[in-house]
Write a protein that holds these residues in place. Structure first.
Motif, PDB file in Angstrom:
ATOM      1  N   PHE A 142       1.299   6.426  -7.118  1.00  0.00           N
ATOM      2  CA  PHE A 142       0.167   7.240  -7.584  1.00  0.00           C
ATOM      3  C   PHE A 142       0.378   8.725  -7.281  1.00  0.00           C
ATOM      4  O   PHE A 142       0.036   9.587  -8.093  1.00  0.00           O
ATOM      5  N   ALA A 143       0.957   9.048  -6.146  1.00  0.00           N
ATOM      6  CA  ALA A 143       1.225  10.454  -5.814  1.00  0.00           C
ATOM      7  C   ALA A 143       2.225  11.040  -6.811  1.00  0.00           C
ATOM      8  O   ALA A 143       2.026  12.158  -7.309  1.00  0.00           O
ATOM      9  N   LEU A 144       3.299  10.297  -7.104  1.00  0.00           N
ATOM     10  CA  LEU A 144       4.287  10.772  -8.075  1.00  0.00           C
ATOM     11  C   LEU A 144       3.651  11.006  -9.439  1.00  0.00           C
ATOM     12  O   LEU A 144       3.881  12.038 -10.070  1.00  0.00           O
ATOM     13  N   MET A 145       2.849  10.067  -9.897  1.00  0.00           N
ATOM     14  CA  MET A 145       2.229  10.195 -11.221  1.00  0.00           C
ATOM     15  C   MET A 145       1.241  11.371 -11.258  1.00  0.00           C
ATOM     16  O   MET A 145       1.189  12.111 -12.238  1.00  0.00           O
ATOM     17  N   GLU A 146       0.478  11.554 -10.189  1.00  0.00           N
ATOM     18  CA  GLU A 146      -0.485  12.655 -10.149  1.00  0.00           C
ATOM     19  C   GLU A 146       0.227  14.006 -10.089  1.00  0.00           C
ATOM     20  O   GLU A 146      -0.137  14.941 -10.817  1.00  0.00           O
TER      21      GLU A 146
ATOM     22  N   SER B  25       3.212  14.661 -11.137  1.00  0.00           N
ATOM     23  CA  SER B  25       3.836  14.840 -12.441  1.00  0.00           C
ATOM     24  C   SER B  25       2.814  15.328 -13.474  1.00  0.00           C
ATOM     25  O   SER B  25       3.079  16.265 -14.224  1.00  0.00           O
ATOM     26  N   SER B  26       1.652  14.709 -13.507  1.00  0.00           N
ATOM     27  CA  SER B  26       0.609  15.096 -14.462  1.00  0.00           C
ATOM     28  C   SER B  26       0.103  16.512 -14.214  1.00  0.00           C
ATOM     29  O   SER B  26      -0.078  17.292 -15.158  1.00  0.00           O
ATOM     30  N   LEU B  27      -0.143  16.845 -12.950  1.00  0.00           N
ATOM     31  CA  LEU B  27      -0.629  18.190 -12.623  1.00  0.00           C
ATOM     32  C   LEU B  27       0.406  19.258 -12.978  1.00  0.00           C
ATOM     33  O   LEU B  27       0.060  20.304 -13.546  1.00  0.00           O
ATOM     34  N   LEU B  28       1.667  19.004 -12.646  1.00  0.00           N
ATOM     35  CA  LEU B  28       2.724  19.960 -12.961  1.00  0.00           C
ATOM     36  C   LEU B  28       2.901  20.078 -14.475  1.00  0.00           C
ATOM     37  O   LEU B  28       3.010  21.177 -15.009  1.00  0.00           O
ATOM     38  N   GLN B  29       2.899  18.946 -15.168  1.00  0.00           N
ATOM     39  CA  GLN B  29       3.053  18.950 -16.625  1.00  0.00           C
ATOM     40  C   GLN B  29       1.931  19.743 -17.293  1.00  0.00           C
ATOM     41  O   GLN B  29       2.174  20.540 -18.193  1.00  0.00           O
TER      42      GLN B  29
ATOM     43  N   PRO C  79       0.798  -1.234   0.000  1.00  0.00           N
ATOM     44  CA  PRO C  79       0.000   0.000   0.000  1.00  0.00           C
ATOM     45  C   PRO C  79       0.831   1.285   0.000  1.00  0.00           C
ATOM     46  O   PRO C  79       0.491   2.243  -0.688  1.00  0.00           O
ATOM     47  N   GLU C  80       1.919   1.317   0.737  1.00  0.00           N
ATOM     48  CA  GLU C  80       2.754   2.518   0.782  1.00  0.00           C
ATOM     49  C   GLU C  80       3.462   2.746  -0.564  1.00  0.00           C
ATOM     50  O   GLU C  80       3.555   3.872  -1.049  1.00  0.00           O
ATOM     51  N   GLN C  81       3.957   1.674  -1.177  1.00  0.00           N
ATOM     52  CA  GLN C  81       4.584   1.787  -2.492  1.00  0.00           C
ATOM     53  C   GLN C  81       3.579   2.260  -3.536  1.00  0.00           C
ATOM     54  O   GLN C  81       3.881   3.112  -4.370  1.00  0.00           O
TER      55      GLN C  81
END
Length: 173
Positions: free
Chosen positions: A21-25, A27-31, A14-16
């Motif tokens: 998911f946090a990294l991908m989100e 990244s997407s929001l910043l992009q 769950p932590e991984q």
């Protein structure tokens, strides 16, 4: 003492999973925000901005196409298209390399350098507002360290677009 089963290689704990998911989100929001700023202020795609930015850091504002492709992790055909668009707009020039006739050098024009200088303050503002502001100095240091290690690890087996081309071997019979 209870036995802890080994991690399942086919699942993330769950932590991984939450970190992924946090990294991908993030990244997407910043992009998305960066893409919007670059389109609004410079009529540039993110890839075009990256090209101008790496040229801006290069000696004499010039790099070989293959070096740009390797650095940006972008398909060579896609990069060729983006460089052609920049050349059409007068922001870069392309010319055969004096060192290797198979290579093409890309050089930022004064107009390309000016555009990069014009969009950079807005770019920095977006990155600062969305990424830097919620972090303290130790967070920035930790994030830089962690992502740097991940990038180094990922670059050990990069996608083809990020793999430096091997120099052709000459066969003498």
């Amino acid at each position: 003492m209870p036995h802890t089963p080994p991690p399942d290689p086919e699942r993330l704990d769950p932590e991984q999973l939450a970190a992924y998911f946090a990294l991908m989100e993030v990244s997407s929001l910043l992009q998305h925000a960066v893409d919007q700023q670059l389109r609004d202020e410079g009529d540039l795609s993110y890839t075009q901005f990256q090209i101008l930015a790496v040229l801006g850091q290069a000696p004499e504002g010039q790099l070989r196409m293959t070096d740009i492709a390797d650095r940006l992790v972008h398909s060579r055909s896609g990069l060729t298209y983006q460089v052609a668009q920049l050349a059409k707009a007068g922001l870069v020039t392309r010319a055969p390399s004096a060192d290797d006739e198979r290579s093409v050098n890309v050089t930022a024009t004064p107009q390309g350098q000016e555009l990069l200088g014009r969009v950079m303050p807005g770019h920095v503002a977006v990155v600062r507002r969305l990424l830097v502001t919620p972090l303290n100095r130790s967070d920035i240091t930790a994030l830089s360290d962690v992502l740097g290690r991940v990038r180094t690890h990922m670059r050990t087996t990069p996608p083809r677009s990020a793999t430096p081309r091997r120099k052709p071997t000459t066969h003498h019979d």
